[in-house]
Design an enzyme around this catalytic site. Sequence first.
Site, short mmCIF file in Angstrom:
data_model
loop_
_atom_site.label_atom_id
_atom_site.label_comp_id
_atom_site.label_asym_id
_atom_site.label_seq_id
_atom_site.Cartn_x
_atom_site.Cartn_y
_atom_site.Cartn_z
N GLU A 197 0.89 -1.17 0.00
CA GLU A 197 0.00 0.00 0.00
C GLU A 197 0.92 1.20 0.00
O GLU A 197 1.48 1.56 1.03
CB GLU A 197 -0.88 0.01 1.26
CG GLU A 197 -1.76 -1.20 1.44
CD GLU A 197 -2.85 -1.31 0.39
OE1 GLU A 197 -3.12 -0.31 -0.29
OE2 GLU A 197 -3.41 -2.41 0.24
N CYS A 238 -3.16 8.51 3.33
CA CYS A 238 -2.77 8.01 2.00
C CYS A 238 -3.92 8.19 1.02
O CYS A 238 -3.72 8.23 -0.19
CB CYS A 238 -2.40 6.55 2.10
SG CYS A 238 -3.66 5.58 2.89
P1 NAP Z 1 8.24 5.06 4.76
O1 NAP Z 1 9.33 6.02 5.06
O2 NAP Z 1 8.30 4.32 3.49
O3 NAP Z 1 8.22 4.06 6.01
C1 NAP Z 1 7.24 3.06 6.11
C2 NAP Z 1 7.76 1.94 6.97
O4 NAP Z 1 8.85 1.28 6.34
C3 NAP Z 1 8.27 2.38 8.33
O5 NAP Z 1 7.88 1.42 9.29
C4 NAP Z 1 9.78 2.35 8.15
O6 NAP Z 1 10.49 2.15 9.35
C5 NAP Z 1 9.93 1.14 7.26
N1 NAP Z 1 11.16 1.10 6.49
C6 NAP Z 1 12.02 2.09 6.21
N2 NAP Z 1 13.03 1.63 5.43
C7 NAP Z 1 12.80 0.33 5.23
C8 NAP Z 1 13.47 -0.70 4.50
N3 NAP Z 1 14.59 -0.46 3.84
N4 NAP Z 1 12.95 -1.94 4.50
C9 NAP Z 1 11.80 -2.20 5.15
N5 NAP Z 1 11.10 -1.26 5.85
C10 NAP Z 1 11.60 -0.02 5.88
O7 NAP Z 1 6.81 5.74 4.77
P2 NAP Z 1 6.23 6.75 5.85
O8 NAP Z 1 6.97 8.02 5.65
O9 NAP Z 1 6.17 6.14 7.21
O10 NAP Z 1 4.71 6.90 5.38
C11 NAP Z 1 4.27 7.86 4.48
C12 NAP Z 1 3.93 7.23 3.17
O11 NAP Z 1 3.07 6.11 3.35
C13 NAP Z 1 3.17 8.15 2.24
O12 NAP Z 1 3.75 8.09 0.97
C14 NAP Z 1 1.76 7.57 2.18
O13 NAP Z 1 1.07 7.77 0.99
C15 NAP Z 1 2.01 6.13 2.43
N6 NAP Z 1 0.83 5.52 3.02
C16 NAP Z 1 0.09 4.63 2.32
C17 NAP Z 1 -1.02 4.05 2.88
C18 NAP Z 1 -1.87 3.07 2.15
O14 NAP Z 1 -2.70 2.42 2.78
N7 NAP Z 1 -1.71 2.92 0.87
C19 NAP Z 1 -1.39 4.35 4.20
C20 NAP Z 1 -0.62 5.25 4.89
C21 NAP Z 1 0.50 5.82 4.29
P3 NAP Z 1 11.11 3.41 10.16
O15 NAP Z 1 9.99 4.30 10.51
O16 NAP Z 1 11.77 2.77 11.33
O17 NAP Z 1 12.07 4.06 9.20
#
Ligand code: NAP
Length: 523
Positions: free
Chosen positions: A257, A296
């Site tokens: 997602e 999102c």
């Molecule tokens: P993110 O930076 O991609 O982080 C998401 C998760 O991935 C966090 O738990 C992060 O851990 C972890 N992570 C980071 N690097 C990783 C790696 N190399 N391998 C595996 N996991 C890793 O996203 P975010 O900034 O938290 O969230 C914002 C984004 O999420 C927006 O783009 C939004 O559109 C999207 N979103 C989508 C949905 C949906 O349902 N489609 C819902 C909500 C949000 P750490 O925090 O420890 O770095």
Amino acid sequence: MPATLQSFLNGQWQRGEGVEAELRNPVSGELLGTASARKLDLAGALDHARKIGSPALQELTYGRRAKLLGQIADLLSASRARYEDIAIANSGNTKSDAAIDIDGGIGTLKYYARLGASLGDARSLLDQGPVRLAKAENFQAIHLMIPRRGAALHINAFNFPSWGLWEKAAVALLAGVPVFAKPASSTALLAHEMARDVIAAGLLPNGSFNILCGGIGDLVSHLTSDDLIGFTGSHDTARQIRGHPNVVKRSIPVNIEADSINAAVLAPDAAPGSAIFDAFVREVAREMTTKAGQKCTAIRRVLVPSSCAKAVTEALVERLKKTAVGDPRREDVRMGPVVNRVQQAAVLAGIDQIMKETEILCGGSDAPDLEGIDRTKSAFVSPTLLRAPDADAARMVHEIEVFGPVATLLTFEDADQAISLVRRGGGSLVASIFSADMDFLSRVARGLGPGHGRVLAVDPSIAKEHTGHGIVMPQCNHGGPGRAGNGEELGGLYGLRFYHQRVAIQGSSDLLPHLQAETASFH
Ligand code: NAP
């Protein structure tokens, strides 16, 4: 005193070395906690979930597991006030933002508890009844869905520490697959507290619910082909996970997602002052400001017929300017900050980017000055509405997801142009259409269908009754093609598919009734 978040792995709470992440209050900058998962035995923890958690859960029927979901929901409901305080402090939520996250999580658990009860004593699902395969009538096949044997790694985004945790856990636990949750570090306090309460209550079998607070480390390298990954987050991280050598090598199932540049379309029949016009303006303003635009599913592109662009602009700007921005603990405040200063910088930079091809109608890329709030420590962004003078020529508005209270107005001449502009988002979670004209609604809904996981079509009869463009309902599909990650979550029983292996079993018609014992219909 800041909290030290721990991880629940291998049946015990454990603390990682040092500090990997700081959790702060985005209004004051106060340090609320730290998290680290450094040097924890992640391979051993996954093994524990597979060897102890999986058989323990799968010994239970769907009906028994559904009961556990109901008990978790009741337990969480009892501490709702404490969770609300955490959401306000760590995520900068207003009370109504916190409700979407907390009640959304509890509501999804309750929904799957009810749905699971209908599966009763079954231990697998019957996807398709007997079909004859050869001349011999007694050689037939059925399709069963059997719960997978591994652990479900759930990697969540920062914006929904509660809903993100429970909407995934509800489906996995009902399916009989142990949960290995990894909340986003910056807002993990709420997920940590909820997990603490659930684990302390001893509701779930040993090994079936694990939580990792801190960085992901080398966890993905230790997954096997029995495990699966449910990821919510940015497009960039999604790409890294999908391309991880271990994921590729073992074909580990991944549900993504990711980000999404969702659109709302107002039909030409909706004259200013009509119920549908008002519903559209209300919804766009609500979507932009709820959770400071950090959903999102939030509306990022606002498509209006050029004939009423001026009226929509005036109505929207008036609403956005009236939105009280500030400390979410104040009763009069309607929009809080984004979750931290890193996000604030990203949102302001995103506005600057899109401004290169748009004009500002309100807000902008300077952090607002707010009474009693230190601008150097807080993470506020003004509700910002932009307008692309030439919708066809604009490029960035269709490509950059600004994850804050920001949207861009685009004008169109007819339904075909509206559809083609929305499609330029490259695949989205949700689009909404507002019209009293059923032909327009159905034509645009069908036109947008292939590029979306969900379409909300609002006519006057539901103008005040619908659940909202951005609210994910567990009964409905959540996910979207293309840029949105091509994932599918929730959607009632359909959500269980990801956690089951679908197998065609061919055999004699004497065998098939034995296989069908202890199954429930998937449909
Ligand atoms: P993110 O930076 O991609 O982080 C998401 C998760 O991935 C966090 O738990 C992060 O851990 C972890 N992570 C980071 N690097 C990783 C790696 N190399 N391998 C595996 N996991 C890793 O996203 P975010 O900034 O938290 O969230 C914002 C984004 O999420 C927006 O783009 C939004 O559109 C999207 N979103 C989508 C949905 C949906 O349902 N489609 C819902 C909500 C949000 P750490 O925090 O420890 O770095």
